[in-house]
Design an enzyme around this catalytic site. Structure first.
Site, PDB file in Angstrom:
ATOM      1  CB  SER A  63      20.066   0.249 120.300  1.00 57.17           C
ATOM      2  OG  SER A  63      21.501  -0.064 120.051  1.00 57.17           O
TER       3      SER A  63
HETATM    4  N1  SAM Z   1      23.082   0.185 115.586  1.00 62.06           N
HETATM    5  C1  SAM Z   1      22.994  -1.311 115.748  1.00 62.06           C
HETATM    6  C2  SAM Z   1      21.486  -1.915 115.617  1.00 62.06           C
HETATM    7  O1  SAM Z   1      20.500  -1.254 115.236  1.00 62.06           O
HETATM    8  O2  SAM Z   1      21.465  -3.100 115.587  1.00 62.06           O
HETATM    9  C3  SAM Z   1      23.340  -1.680 117.252  1.00 62.06           C
HETATM   10  C4  SAM Z   1      24.770  -1.520 117.286  1.00 62.06           C
HETATM   11  S1  SAM Z   1      25.613  -2.300 118.556  1.00 62.06           S
HETATM   12  C5  SAM Z   1      24.797  -1.723 120.231  1.00 62.06           C
HETATM   13  C6  SAM Z   1      27.096  -1.695 118.490  1.00 62.06           C
HETATM   14  C7  SAM Z   1      27.825  -1.999 117.223  1.00 62.06           C
HETATM   15  O3  SAM Z   1      29.160  -0.996 117.273  1.00 62.06           O
HETATM   16  C8  SAM Z   1      28.255  -3.418 117.407  1.00 62.06           C
HETATM   17  O4  SAM Z   1      27.924  -4.098 116.310  1.00 62.06           O
HETATM   18  C9  SAM Z   1      29.881  -3.077 117.302  1.00 62.06           C
HETATM   19  O5  SAM Z   1      30.586  -4.262 116.423  1.00 62.06           O
HETATM   20  C10 SAM Z   1      30.009  -1.737 116.432  1.00 62.06           C
HETATM   21  N2  SAM Z   1      31.122  -1.181 116.720  1.00 62.06           N
HETATM   22  C11 SAM Z   1      31.890  -0.876 117.928  1.00 62.06           C
HETATM   23  N3  SAM Z   1      33.047  -0.191 117.474  1.00 62.06           N
HETATM   24  C12 SAM Z   1      32.947   0.159 116.075  1.00 62.06           C
HETATM   25  C13 SAM Z   1      33.814   0.849 115.347  1.00 62.06           C
HETATM   26  N4  SAM Z   1      35.082   1.434 115.651  1.00 62.06           N
HETATM   27  N5  SAM Z   1      33.376   1.122 113.916  1.00 62.06           N
HETATM   28  C14 SAM Z   1      32.281   0.314 113.645  1.00 62.06           C
HETATM   29  N6  SAM Z   1      31.520  -0.390 114.511  1.00 62.06           N
HETATM   30  C15 SAM Z   1      31.709  -0.462 115.775  1.00 62.06           C
END
Ligand code: SAM
Length: 217
Positions: A63
């Site tokens: 992000s």
């Molecule tokens: N917090 C992260 C970082 O610091 O790099 C950025 C996260 S990225 C914007 C969103 C993440 O949410 C992705 O890796 C995606 O695979 C994960 N995601 C989406 N749906 C999810 C779920 N139901 N449970 C866990 N992770 C999920």
């Protein structure tokens, strides 16, 4: 790039975040101390301290630093809390939380990203982060209740299991909207029910799961 250059870039990023509404000094200190380049593929490391979301593989992103800082600030952490993060991704947000809370549980649905993030965070020496692979829309009942929950993917609505896993007075920070644009919501669990505060618009990859989207549109 030298360490001095990196320190200067991090300092400039913190000045920008402060000018854009990040006033919690502990959050700014955490941004200053976590090496964001370690969470990026080598070719993107020169852009680590630009205020941008960047690709981390598997169609996912780390992000934007401003969003990380504003969402973290909404949790009002003092150092004693247990926090759940949904969406480990690169692990950067988990590192920021680990600097500011007592214990962090982070869940990622994509095993490849989860394993890489765990390796990075272990190498950096974090000992207060627990890693889970699975559907974070269901939370983590065995580690609940949480003082704070942060969801780093865009949801169609506030997942009920996450609200239920908040301690009374606990705060859930989550982008809610359609898959193109969301509003950042902070939901506080009060005795009389949820109290919702809305901040500005944001754009996150979709939260996919039982209490999220069934798949990307
Ligand atoms: N917090 C992260 C970082 O610091 O790099 C950025 C996260 S990225 C914007 C969103 C993440 O949410 C992705 O890796 C995606 O695979 C994960 N995601 C989406 N749906 C999810 C779920 N139901 N449970 C866990 N992770 C999920």
């Amino acid at each position: 790039m030298s360490n001095a250059d990196r320190r200067r870039e991090r300092e400039e990023l913190c000045e920008l975040l402060a000018a854009r509404g990040v006033s919690d000094r502990r959050v700014l200190a955490a941004i200053r101390s976590v090496p964001r380049e370690r969470f990026l593929p080598p070719e993107l490391q020169p852009a680590a301290y630009d205020n941008n979301a960047l690709a981390i593989g598997e169609d996912q992103t780390i992000s934007q630093p401003l969003m990380v800082a504003l969402m973290t600030q909404q949790l009002k952490l003092t150092g004693a809390e247990t926090v759940l993060e949904v969406g480990t991704g690169s692990g950067y947000q988990a590192a920021i939380l680990a600097e500011l809370a007592a214990q962090v549980v982070t869940i990622e649905r994509l095993p490849g990203l989860a394993e890489r993030a765990e390796k990075t965070l272990r190498e950096l020496g974090y000992k207060n982060i627990e890693f889970r692979i699975g559907d974070g829309t269901l939370g983590c009942a065995e580690a609940a209740p949480f003082d704070g929950i942060i969801v780093t993917a865009g949801a169609p609505d506030v997942p009920a299991p996450l609200y239920r896993q908040l301690r009374e007075g606990g705060r859930l920070v989550i982008p809610v909207g359609d898959q193109g644009l969301q509003i950042l919501k902070t939901v506080t669990r009060e005795p009389q029910g949820p109290v919702i505060e809305e901040a500005g618009g944001c754009r996150f990859v979709p939260l996919i799961g039982d209490a999220g989207w069934t798949r990307p549109e």
